[in-house]
Design a protein around this motif. Sequence first.
Motif, PDB file in Angstrom:
ATOM      1  N   VAL A  95       0.865  -1.174   0.000  1.00 44.27           N
ATOM      2  CA  VAL A  95       0.000   0.000   0.000  1.00 44.27           C
ATOM      3  C   VAL A  95       0.908   1.232   0.000  1.00 44.27           C
ATOM      4  O   VAL A  95       1.760   1.379   0.877  1.00 44.27           O
ATOM      5  CB  VAL A  95      -0.920   0.036   1.236  1.00 44.27           C
ATOM      6  CG1 VAL A  95      -1.770   1.303   1.233  1.00 44.27           C
ATOM      7  CG2 VAL A  95      -1.810  -1.209   1.283  1.00 44.27           C
ATOM      8  N   ILE A  96       0.721   2.079  -0.993  1.00 43.63           N
ATOM      9  CA  ILE A  96       1.499   3.312  -1.108  1.00 43.63           C
ATOM     10  C   ILE A  96       0.535   4.477  -0.938  1.00 43.63           C
ATOM     11  O   ILE A  96      -0.410   4.627  -1.716  1.00 43.63           O
ATOM     12  CB  ILE A  96       2.231   3.381  -2.462  1.00 43.63           C
ATOM     13  CG1 ILE A  96       3.243   2.230  -2.570  1.00 43.63           C
ATOM     14  CG2 ILE A  96       2.904   4.746  -2.637  1.00 43.63           C
ATOM     15  CD1 ILE A  96       3.959   2.131  -3.896  1.00 43.63           C
ATOM     16  N   THR A  97       0.769   5.253   0.106  1.00 39.27           N
ATOM     17  CA  THR A  97      -0.070   6.408   0.397  1.00 39.27           C
ATOM     18  C   THR A  97       0.634   7.659  -0.119  1.00 39.27           C
ATOM     19  O   THR A  97       1.797   7.900   0.211  1.00 39.27           O
ATOM     20  CB  THR A  97      -0.324   6.519   1.909  1.00 39.27           C
ATOM     21  OG1 THR A  97      -0.926   5.298   2.356  1.00 39.27           O
ATOM     22  CG2 THR A  97      -1.254   7.677   2.232  1.00 39.27           C
ATOM     23  N   LEU A  98      -0.081   8.413  -0.932  1.00 43.60           N
ATOM     24  CA  LEU A  98       0.470   9.602  -1.564  1.00 43.60           C
ATOM     25  C   LEU A  98      -0.305  10.834  -1.120  1.00 43.60           C
ATOM     26  O   LEU A  98      -1.519  10.756  -0.912  1.00 43.60           O
ATOM     27  CB  LEU A  98       0.388   9.474  -3.087  1.00 43.60           C
ATOM     28  CG  LEU A  98       1.042   8.231  -3.702  1.00 43.60           C
ATOM     29  CD1 LEU A  98       0.699   8.127  -5.185  1.00 43.60           C
ATOM     30  CD2 LEU A  98       2.538   8.284  -3.500  1.00 43.60           C
ATOM     31  N   ARG A 108       7.973  -1.806  -3.352  1.00 45.00           N
ATOM     32  CA  ARG A 108       7.395  -3.085  -3.788  1.00 45.00           C
ATOM     33  C   ARG A 108       8.321  -4.222  -3.356  1.00 45.00           C
ATOM     34  O   ARG A 108       9.500  -4.215  -3.651  1.00 45.00           O
ATOM     35  CB  ARG A 108       7.268  -3.050  -5.308  1.00 45.00           C
ATOM     36  CG  ARG A 108       6.819  -4.328  -5.925  1.00 45.00           C
ATOM     37  CD  ARG A 108       6.874  -4.243  -7.435  1.00 45.00           C
ATOM     38  NE  ARG A 108       5.566  -3.856  -7.922  1.00 45.00           N
ATOM     39  CZ  ARG A 108       5.347  -3.200  -9.044  1.00 45.00           C
ATOM     40  NH1 ARG A 108       6.346  -2.838  -9.804  1.00 45.00           N
ATOM     41  NH2 ARG A 108       4.139  -2.909  -9.413  1.00 45.00           N
ATOM     42  N   GLN A 109       7.747  -5.205  -2.634  1.00 45.72           N
ATOM     43  CA  GLN A 109       8.557  -6.335  -2.180  1.00 45.72           C
ATOM     44  C   GLN A 109       8.888  -7.288  -3.327  1.00 45.72           C
ATOM     45  O   GLN A 109      10.004  -7.763  -3.423  1.00 45.72           O
ATOM     46  CB  GLN A 109       7.849  -7.085  -1.059  1.00 45.72           C
ATOM     47  CG  GLN A 109       7.814  -6.292   0.230  1.00 45.72           C
ATOM     48  CD  GLN A 109       7.197  -7.065   1.368  1.00 45.72           C
ATOM     49  OE1 GLN A 109       6.153  -7.667   1.226  1.00 45.72           O
ATOM     50  NE2 GLN A 109       7.865  -7.043   2.502  1.00 45.72           N
ATOM     51  N   THR A 110       7.915  -7.578  -4.165  1.00 43.40           N
ATOM     52  CA  THR A 110       8.141  -8.429  -5.331  1.00 43.40           C
ATOM     53  C   THR A 110       7.358  -7.846  -6.513  1.00 43.40           C
ATOM     54  O   THR A 110       6.359  -7.148  -6.299  1.00 43.40           O
ATOM     55  CB  THR A 110       7.661  -9.888  -5.111  1.00 43.40           C
ATOM     56  OG1 THR A 110       6.233  -9.910  -5.085  1.00 43.40           O
ATOM     57  CG2 THR A 110       8.218 -10.480  -3.830  1.00 43.40           C
ATOM     58  N   HIS A 153       0.424  -6.969  -5.392  1.00 47.06           N
ATOM     59  CA  HIS A 153      -0.635  -6.044  -5.759  1.00 47.06           C
ATOM     60  C   HIS A 153      -0.197  -4.696  -5.202  1.00 47.06           C
ATOM     61  O   HIS A 153       0.314  -4.614  -4.082  1.00 47.06           O
ATOM     62  CB  HIS A 153      -1.966  -6.446  -5.123  1.00 47.06           C
ATOM     63  CG  HIS A 153      -2.572  -7.660  -5.737  1.00 47.06           C
ATOM     64  ND1 HIS A 153      -3.353  -7.601  -6.860  1.00 47.06           N
ATOM     65  CD2 HIS A 153      -2.511  -8.958  -5.371  1.00 47.06           C
ATOM     66  CE1 HIS A 153      -3.753  -8.825  -7.172  1.00 47.06           C
ATOM     67  NE2 HIS A 153      -3.249  -9.669  -6.283  1.00 47.06           N
ATOM     68  N   LEU A 154      -0.367  -3.648  -5.967  1.00 49.77           N
ATOM     69  CA  LEU A 154      -0.050  -2.300  -5.498  1.00 49.77           C
ATOM     70  C   LEU A 154      -1.353  -1.547  -5.289  1.00 49.77           C
ATOM     71  O   LEU A 154      -2.201  -1.510  -6.183  1.00 49.77           O
ATOM     72  CB  LEU A 154       0.796  -1.544  -6.521  1.00 49.77           C
ATOM     73  CG  LEU A 154       2.210  -2.039  -6.740  1.00 49.77           C
ATOM     74  CD1 LEU A 154       2.884  -1.214  -7.833  1.00 49.77           C
ATOM     75  CD2 LEU A 154       3.016  -1.956  -5.461  1.00 49.77           C
ATOM     76  N   VAL A 155      -1.505  -0.989  -4.107  1.00 47.44           N
ATOM     77  CA  VAL A 155      -2.667  -0.165  -3.796  1.00 47.44           C
ATOM     78  C   VAL A 155      -2.152   1.249  -3.564  1.00 47.44           C
ATOM     79  O   VAL A 155      -1.338   1.477  -2.675  1.00 47.44           O
ATOM     80  CB  VAL A 155      -3.409  -0.681  -2.546  1.00 47.44           C
ATOM     81  CG1 VAL A 155      -4.552   0.251  -2.184  1.00 47.44           C
ATOM     82  CG2 VAL A 155      -3.916  -2.109  -2.764  1.00 47.44           C
ATOM     83  N   PHE A 156      -2.597   2.165  -4.398  1.00 49.31           N
ATOM     84  CA  PHE A 156      -2.221   3.575  -4.255  1.00 49.31           C
ATOM     85  C   PHE A 156      -3.370   4.313  -3.594  1.00 49.31           C
ATOM     86  O   PHE A 156      -4.439   4.462  -4.194  1.00 49.31           O
ATOM     87  CB  PHE A 156      -1.923   4.206  -5.624  1.00 49.31           C
ATOM     88  CG  PHE A 156      -0.665   3.701  -6.255  1.00 49.31           C
ATOM     89  CD1 PHE A 156       0.556   4.294  -5.964  1.00 49.31           C
ATOM     90  CD2 PHE A 156      -0.693   2.636  -7.137  1.00 49.31           C
ATOM     91  CE1 PHE A 156       1.726   3.829  -6.557  1.00 49.31           C
ATOM     92  CE2 PHE A 156       0.462   2.165  -7.725  1.00 49.31           C
ATOM     93  CZ  PHE A 156       1.678   2.763  -7.434  1.00 49.31           C
ATOM     94  N   ASP A 157      -3.159   4.759  -2.349  1.00 46.72           N
ATOM     95  CA  ASP A 157      -4.143   5.565  -1.643  1.00 46.72           C
ATOM     96  C   ASP A 157      -3.957   6.999  -2.121  1.00 46.72           C
ATOM     97  O   ASP A 157      -2.954   7.652  -1.818  1.00 46.72           O
ATOM     98  CB  ASP A 157      -3.929   5.451  -0.139  1.00 46.72           C
ATOM     99  CG  ASP A 157      -4.942   6.243   0.663  1.00 46.72           C
ATOM    100  OD1 ASP A 157      -5.538   7.204   0.126  1.00 46.72           O
ATOM    101  OD2 ASP A 157      -5.127   5.908   1.845  1.00 46.72           O
TER     102      ASP A 157
END
Length: 133
Positions: free
Chosen positions: A16-19, A39-41, A45-49
């Motif tokens: 989860v990436i909070t911007l 990102r670990q791998t 899944h990438l979640v952009f808040d």
Amino acid sequence: MSALHMRHQHLTGVTVITLSGEIDLASTPKLHAFIGQARQTPADHLVFDMAEVTFMDSSGLRVLLDAFTLAQRHGGAVHLTALQGPPARLIEITKVGEHLRVHTSTDIALATILAAPDLPAATGNGTVAPPSG
């Protein structure tokens, strides 16, 4: 102009990436590097808040699409949450929401991922592709 602030959190199979602030030509190199480090791998899944993103231009859109391409290649997906204002309008008019998953909140995105961790990528018509196999 509001500087871009970024933070991340790891969950199993999800980053989860909070911007907050503005995503523009000046900030996208930092965002691109941050995504790569957070990102670990490649299959995460990438979640952009995006709740606190006040502005995003086409260079920001390009970074999100690059993240989508890498995730899709490795079986992951990109989710955008809490879009509002100009960033929401940009996603709408460019039809990028037909490729990236858009949710009203990060909690809903995480619940969707947890319910179906092998979530297929979105198709070009705004629907979800059936699982292969």
